[in-house]
Design a protein around this motif. Structure first.
Motif, PDB file in Angstrom:
ATOM      1  N   GLN A  73       0.821  -1.223   0.000  1.00  0.00           N
ATOM      2  CA  GLN A  73       0.000   0.000   0.000  1.00  0.00           C
ATOM      3  C   GLN A  73       0.848   1.263   0.000  1.00  0.00           C
ATOM      4  OE1 GLN A  73      -0.529  -2.718   1.797  1.00  0.00           O
ATOM      5  NE2 GLN A  73      -2.669  -3.292   1.612  1.00  0.00           N
ATOM      6  N   ILE A  74       2.140   1.135   0.162  1.00  0.00           N
ATOM      7  CA  ILE A  74       3.033   2.295   0.068  1.00  0.00           C
ATOM      8  C   ILE A  74       2.847   2.991  -1.281  1.00  0.00           C
ATOM      9  CG2 ILE A  74       5.048   1.085  -0.890  1.00  0.00           C
ATOM     10  CD1 ILE A  74       5.197   3.735   1.896  1.00  0.00           C
ATOM     11  N   GLY A  75       2.427   2.232  -2.273  1.00  0.00           N
ATOM     12  CA  GLY A  75       2.228   2.780  -3.612  1.00  0.00           C
ATOM     13  C   GLY A  75       1.153   3.839  -3.707  1.00  0.00           C
ATOM     14  N   TYR A  76       0.284   3.938  -2.700  1.00  0.00           N
ATOM     15  CA  TYR A  76      -0.759   4.967  -2.698  1.00  0.00           C
ATOM     16  C   TYR A  76      -0.218   6.356  -2.325  1.00  0.00           C
ATOM     17  CZ  TYR A  76      -4.165   1.186  -2.952  1.00  0.00           C
ATOM     18  OH  TYR A  76      -4.891   0.092  -3.343  1.00  0.00           O
ATOM     19  N   LEU A  77       1.009   6.431  -1.869  1.00  0.00           N
ATOM     20  CA  LEU A  77       1.570   7.712  -1.420  1.00  0.00           C
ATOM     21  C   LEU A  77       2.230   8.440  -2.586  1.00  0.00           C
ATOM     22  CD1 LEU A  77       3.138   6.665   2.002  1.00  0.00           C
ATOM     23  CD2 LEU A  77       0.782   7.249   1.450  1.00  0.00           C
ATOM     24  N   THR A  78       1.441   8.796  -3.563  1.00  0.00           N
ATOM     25  CA  THR A  78       1.973   9.394  -4.793  1.00  0.00           C
ATOM     26  C   THR A  78       2.505  10.813  -4.596  1.00  0.00           C
ATOM     27  OG1 THR A  78      -0.254  10.091  -5.416  1.00  0.00           O
ATOM     28  CG2 THR A  78       0.535   7.971  -6.280  1.00  0.00           C
ATOM     29  N   LYS A  79       2.252  11.426  -3.436  1.00  0.00           N
ATOM     30  CA  LYS A  79       2.782  12.768  -3.154  1.00  0.00           C
ATOM     31  C   LYS A  79       4.044  12.714  -2.302  1.00  0.00           C
ATOM     32  CE  LYS A  79      -1.612  15.160  -3.548  1.00  0.00           C
ATOM     33  NZ  LYS A  79      -2.561  16.083  -2.931  1.00  0.00           N
ATOM     34  N   LEU A  80       4.465  11.506  -1.924  1.00  0.00           N
ATOM     35  CA  LEU A  80       5.633  11.360  -1.058  1.00  0.00           C
ATOM     36  C   LEU A  80       6.875  11.868  -1.760  1.00  0.00           C
ATOM     37  CD1 LEU A  80       6.365  10.245   1.760  1.00  0.00           C
ATOM     38  CD2 LEU A  80       6.985   8.097   0.641  1.00  0.00           C
ATOM     39  N   ASN A  81       7.551  12.806  -1.099  1.00  0.00           N
ATOM     40  CA  ASN A  81       8.740  13.441  -1.660  1.00  0.00           C
ATOM     41  C   ASN A  81      10.014  12.927  -1.003  1.00  0.00           C
ATOM     42  OD1 ASN A  81      10.774  15.934  -1.520  1.00  0.00           O
ATOM     43  ND2 ASN A  81       9.559  16.078  -3.398  1.00  0.00           N
ATOM     44  N   ARG A  82       9.945  12.684   0.298  1.00  0.00           N
ATOM     45  CA  ARG A  82      11.122  12.243   1.064  1.00  0.00           C
ATOM     46  C   ARG A  82      10.737  11.043   1.917  1.00  0.00           C
ATOM     47  NH1 ARG A  82      12.542  13.198   6.122  1.00  0.00           N
ATOM     48  NH2 ARG A  82      14.707  12.931   6.697  1.00  0.00           N
ATOM     49  N   PHE A  83      11.567   9.988   1.853  1.00  0.00           N
ATOM     50  CA  PHE A  83      11.291   8.736   2.556  1.00  0.00           C
ATOM     51  C   PHE A  83      12.602   8.262   3.187  1.00  0.00           C
ATOM     52  CE2 PHE A  83       9.080   4.337   1.780  1.00  0.00           C
ATOM     53  CZ  PHE A  83       8.808   4.233   3.122  1.00  0.00           C
ATOM     54  N   ASP A  84      12.669   8.271   4.510  1.00  0.00           N
ATOM     55  CA  ASP A  84      13.892   7.871   5.218  1.00  0.00           C
ATOM     56  C   ASP A  84      13.641   6.567   5.966  1.00  0.00           C
ATOM     57  OD1 ASP A  84      16.201   7.558   6.702  1.00  0.00           O
ATOM     58  OD2 ASP A  84      16.262   9.638   7.389  1.00  0.00           O
ATOM     59  N   LEU A  85      14.282   5.515   5.514  1.00  0.00           N
ATOM     60  CA  LEU A  85      14.187   4.202   6.137  1.00  0.00           C
ATOM     61  C   LEU A  85      15.567   3.713   6.578  1.00  0.00           C
ATOM     62  CD1 LEU A  85      11.629   2.527   3.718  1.00  0.00           C
ATOM     63  CD2 LEU A  85      11.285   2.984   6.149  1.00  0.00           C
ATOM     64  N   SER A  86      16.485   4.626   6.777  1.00  0.00           N
ATOM     65  CA  SER A  86      17.851   4.245   7.145  1.00  0.00           C
ATOM     66  C   SER A  86      17.892   3.593   8.521  1.00  0.00           C
ATOM     67  CB  SER A  86      18.765   5.481   7.117  1.00  0.00           C
ATOM     68  OG  SER A  86      18.312   6.459   8.039  1.00  0.00           O
ATOM     69  N   GLY A  87      18.890   2.742   8.707  1.00  0.00           N
ATOM     70  CA  GLY A  87      19.073   2.113  10.010  1.00  0.00           C
ATOM     71  C   GLY A  87      18.031   1.077  10.364  1.00  0.00           C
ATOM     72  N   ASN A  88      17.482   0.388   9.366  1.00  0.00           N
ATOM     73  CA  ASN A  88      16.498  -0.661   9.591  1.00  0.00           C
ATOM     74  C   ASN A  88      17.052  -2.001   9.102  1.00  0.00           C
ATOM     75  OD1 ASN A  88      13.858   0.418  10.768  1.00  0.00           O
ATOM     76  ND2 ASN A  88      14.312   1.952   9.204  1.00  0.00           N
ATOM     77  N   ASP A 144      13.894  11.762  -2.650  1.00  0.00           N
ATOM     78  CA  ASP A 144      14.952  11.397  -1.703  1.00  0.00           C
ATOM     79  C   ASP A 144      14.557  10.132  -0.954  1.00  0.00           C
ATOM     80  OD1 ASP A 144      17.084  11.353   0.086  1.00  0.00           O
ATOM     81  OD2 ASP A 144      16.344  13.023   1.275  1.00  0.00           O
ATOM     82  N   LEU A 145      15.311   9.047  -1.172  1.00  0.00           N
ATOM     83  CA  LEU A 145      15.081   7.778  -0.478  1.00  0.00           C
ATOM     84  C   LEU A 145      16.371   7.402   0.238  1.00  0.00           C
ATOM     85  CD1 LEU A 145      13.422   5.239   0.172  1.00  0.00           C
ATOM     86  CD2 LEU A 145      14.200   4.276  -2.017  1.00  0.00           C
ATOM     87  N   ASP A 146      16.337   7.395   1.567  1.00  0.00           N
ATOM     88  CA  ASP A 146      17.530   7.087   2.360  1.00  0.00           C
ATOM     89  C   ASP A 146      17.421   5.682   2.938  1.00  0.00           C
ATOM     90  OD1 ASP A 146      19.779   7.016   3.972  1.00  0.00           O
ATOM     91  OD2 ASP A 146      19.437   9.006   4.823  1.00  0.00           O
ATOM     92  N   LEU A 147      18.342   4.816   2.541  1.00  0.00           N
ATOM     93  CA  LEU A 147      18.395   3.432   2.995  1.00  0.00           C
ATOM     94  C   LEU A 147      19.743   3.128   3.653  1.00  0.00           C
ATOM     95  CD1 LEU A 147      16.839   1.840  -0.219  1.00  0.00           C
ATOM     96  CD2 LEU A 147      15.667   2.369   1.924  1.00  0.00           C
ATOM     97  N   THR A 148      20.414   4.160   4.105  1.00  0.00           N
ATOM     98  CA  THR A 148      21.730   4.007   4.717  1.00  0.00           C
ATOM     99  C   THR A 148      21.686   2.997   5.860  1.00  0.00           C
ATOM    100  OG1 THR A 148      22.219   6.316   4.197  1.00  0.00           O
ATOM    101  CG2 THR A 148      23.652   5.231   5.805  1.00  0.00           C
ATOM    102  N   GLY A 149      22.581   2.020   5.805  1.00  0.00           N
ATOM    103  CA  GLY A 149      22.693   1.045   6.879  1.00  0.00           C
ATOM    104  C   GLY A 149      21.744  -0.128   6.777  1.00  0.00           C
ATOM    105  N   ASP A 150      20.867  -0.161   5.776  1.00  0.00           N
ATOM    106  CA  ASP A 150      19.967  -1.301   5.584  1.00  0.00           C
ATOM    107  C   ASP A 150      20.685  -2.364   4.755  1.00  0.00           C
ATOM    108  OD1 ASP A 150      17.923  -0.047   6.956  1.00  0.00           O
ATOM    109  OD2 ASP A 150      16.965   0.744   5.162  1.00  0.00           O
ATOM    110  N   PRO A 151      20.465  -3.644   5.057  1.00  0.00           N
ATOM    111  CA  PRO A 151      21.127  -4.723   4.295  1.00  0.00           C
ATOM    112  C   PRO A 151      20.418  -5.019   2.976  1.00  0.00           C
ATOM    113  CG  PRO A 151      19.803  -5.676   6.051  1.00  0.00           C
ATOM    114  CD  PRO A 151      19.708  -4.173   6.202  1.00  0.00           C
ATOM    115  N   ILE A 152      20.290  -3.999   2.134  1.00  0.00           N
ATOM    116  CA  ILE A 152      19.574  -4.128   0.869  1.00  0.00           C
ATOM    117  C   ILE A 152      20.345  -5.044  -0.085  1.00  0.00           C
ATOM    118  CG2 ILE A 152      18.653  -2.854  -1.118  1.00  0.00           C
ATOM    119  CD1 ILE A 152      17.318  -2.036   1.445  1.00  0.00           C
ATOM    120  N   LEU A 153      19.618  -5.974  -0.702  1.00  0.00           N
ATOM    121  CA  LEU A 153      20.225  -6.840  -1.712  1.00  0.00           C
ATOM    122  C   LEU A 153      20.572  -6.004  -2.940  1.00  0.00           C
ATOM    123  CD1 LEU A 153      17.735  -9.843  -1.449  1.00  0.00           C
ATOM    124  CD2 LEU A 153      20.011  -9.657  -0.418  1.00  0.00           C
ATOM    125  N   ASP A 154      21.681  -6.331  -3.590  1.00  0.00           N
ATOM    126  CA  ASP A 154      22.094  -5.575  -4.784  1.00  0.00           C
ATOM    127  C   ASP A 154      21.015  -5.600  -5.857  1.00  0.00           C
ATOM    128  OD1 ASP A 154      24.484  -4.878  -3.620  1.00  0.00           O
ATOM    129  OD2 ASP A 154      25.626  -6.505  -4.556  1.00  0.00           O
TER     130      ASP A 154
END
Length: 195
Positions: A136-151, A168-178
């Motif tokens: 449902q995150i896809g419904y946030l079509t006005k989202l400009n900045r999303f910080d999910l770092s440190g998760n 702006d999408l911040d994923l710093t420190g997340d173990p994101i797969l390449d």
């Protein structure tokens, strides 16, 4: 106590005491309750229906009362630095919410209730325990900045590609797969993805 704080707040911010009740229901005053060691909120918070900015940061809240959903005029909500252990479902009723801060809690996932906040422009949930984000995150079509770092995020739903306004999408420190990072960059060509 909470009631005493509201009395002091309105007493010093508003005209005569006889008008306090009227102002609390009809004026769009901000409410700042940051750093008060609150462990819970009384249901009477639902009476403050015209509040547009609510700061509950730096307390000890583990959950929110259902009455928080009555604050439908809130544009900015700060719940950072608490002890929330789940995404607060009742904020789904705050359909005019534009800025949400859930930093430094213990939230394990962004649930589908996030999709009920279509006006959200700035969403920060860094330093939680987040492992998944609902489609449902896809419904946030006005989202400009999303910080999910440190998760603890490793993957994302395809619906992230619907975040057309994201810059702006911040994923710093997340173990994101390449492979997931490559998908995100493809899905979000106008966003700066920090990892």
């Amino acid at each position: 106590s909470f009631a005493f704080f509201l009395f002091v707040f309105f007493f010093f911010k508003c005209p005569p005491t006889s008008e306090i009740y009227t102002l609390s229901l009809h004026d769009a005053l901000p409410i700042y309750l940051s750093g008060n060691k609150l462990t819970s909120l009384p249901g009477q918070i639902g009476l403050l229906t015209q509040v547009r900015e609510l700061d509950l940061s730096d307390n000890q809240l583990t959950s929110l009362p259902g009455q928080i959903g009555l604050l439908t005029q809130v544009r900015e909500l700060d719940l950072s630095d608490n002890q929330l252990t789940e995404f607060p479902i009742y904020i789904g009723y705050m359909g005019k919410l534009e800025r949400l801060n859930l930093n430094n809690n213990q939230i394990p996932e962004i649930t589908g209730y996030i999709g009920l906040l279509p006006q959200l422009q700035d969403f920060s949930a860094k330093s939680n325990q987040i492992r998944s984000v609902a489609s449902q995150i896809g419904y946030l079509t006005k989202l400009n900045r999303f910080d999910l770092s440190g998760n603890r995020l490793t993957t994302f739903p395809y619906q992230m590609s619907f975040l057309y306004s994201l810059r702006d999408l911040d994923l710093t420190g997340d173990p994101i797969l390449d492979s997931e990072l490559a998908k995100l960059k493809q899905w979000l060509p106008n966003a700066v993805v920090t990892f």
